[in-house]
Design an enzyme around this catalytic site. Structure first.
Site, PDB file in Angstrom:
ATOM      1  N   GLY A   1     -14.628  34.128   5.571  1.00 60.82           N
ATOM      2  CA  GLY A   1     -13.575  33.129   5.682  1.00 60.82           C
ATOM      3  C   GLY A   1     -14.192  31.754   5.582  1.00 60.82           C
ATOM      4  O   GLY A   1     -15.224  31.481   6.216  1.00 60.82           O
TER       5      GLY A   1
ATOM      6  N   PRO B   1     -13.349  29.001   6.971  1.00 64.52           N
ATOM      7  CA  PRO B   1     -13.500  28.288   8.249  1.00 64.52           C
ATOM      8  C   PRO B   1     -14.358  29.054   9.273  1.00 64.52           C
ATOM      9  O   PRO B   1     -14.374  28.688  10.447  1.00 64.52           O
ATOM     10  CB  PRO B   1     -12.057  28.165   8.768  1.00 64.52           C
ATOM     11  N   SER B   2     -15.058  30.094   8.868  1.00 63.39           N
ATOM     12  CA  SER B   2     -15.781  30.955   9.812  1.00 63.39           C
ATOM     13  C   SER B   2     -17.143  30.379  10.202  1.00 63.39           C
ATOM     14  O   SER B   2     -18.004  30.180   9.337  1.00 63.39           O
ATOM     15  CB  SER B   2     -15.989  32.340   9.189  1.00 63.39           C
ATOM     16  N   PRO B   3     -17.384  30.153  11.502  1.00 61.71           N
ATOM     17  CA  PRO B   3     -18.701  29.641  11.903  1.00 61.71           C
ATOM     18  C   PRO B   3     -19.816  30.637  11.652  1.00 61.71           C
ATOM     19  O   PRO B   3     -20.950  30.264  11.351  1.00 61.71           O
ATOM     20  CB  PRO B   3     -18.525  29.361  13.403  1.00 61.71           C
TER      21      PRO B   3
END
Length: 199
Positions: A9, A11-13
């Site tokens: 994703g 926005p995935s850290p």
């Protein structure tokens, strides 16, 4: 030749903390990569996960500690409370999908630039100007931000269905297509490396 399906994703850290290790591993073993951005919130809903906003405080605290540990361990800056998170993953995902189809630029660099934008650079990856700038910096036509909308939307939805069917439930998630060996998390990249090295 081995092939890796990479589900993530934008926005995935944890996808951010993977950095360029996947690409270095793939290059070492002559493997190819297909980048498959997905809507992680919908993926959680479909596979028994819990959206971050709905998680128990103890899980959120552990997540925060682990993100800080890995950030320090990897030497990668990370803001635990980025200015633009949560953020709509669709526009940046469409751009990646369009760039992958178009070819000719640094696709891995584009993916990493979106991830870095959220967690280290305080940029809004749903903003058209940011998307165009990232496309251009990675050697792609910035007009892909518009041209790729239809194909991007169609493929983004299909990626989610493929992810669910393939057993993906989080990100980053790596699947070796030939063997169906699955690896969840940036902390499993060493195991992916070993799998590719096995005779």
């Amino acid at each position: 030749m081995a092939h890796i399906d990479y589900y993530f994703g934008t926005p995935s850290p944890w996808s951010y903390l993977a950095g360029d290790r996947l690409e270095r591993i793939a290059a070492r073993h002559g493997a190819t990569i297909t980048y498959k951005p997905v809507d992680l919130m919908q993926l959680f809903d479909r596979t028994g996960g819990v959206r971050p906003a709905d998680r128990h405080p103890s899980r959120l605290e552990m997540r925060a500690q682990e993100l800080q540990r890995w950030s320090r361990h990897l030497g990668m800056p990370l803001n635990l409370r980025p200015a633009f998170w949560p953020v709509n993953p669709a526009p940046s995902s469409y751009a990646i999908i369009a760039a992958q189809q178009a070819g000719g630029g640094d696709l891995a660099g584009l993916v990493q630039s979106f991830l870095r934008a959220v967690w280290a650079e305080e940029e809004n990856i749903a903003d058209d100007q940011v998307i165009r700038a990232k496309l251009s910096a990675a050697g792609f036509d910035p007009a892909l931000a518009d041209k790729g909308l239809f194909v991007g939307a169609e493929t983004f939805g299909r990626n989610l269905e493929e992810a669910v069917a393939a057993g993906v439930f989080g990100a980053p998630f790596y699947i070796l297509r030939d063997s169906d060996a699955r690896f969840w998390g940036q902390d499993r990249l060493d195991f992916l490396d070993r799998e590719l090295a096995a005779p």
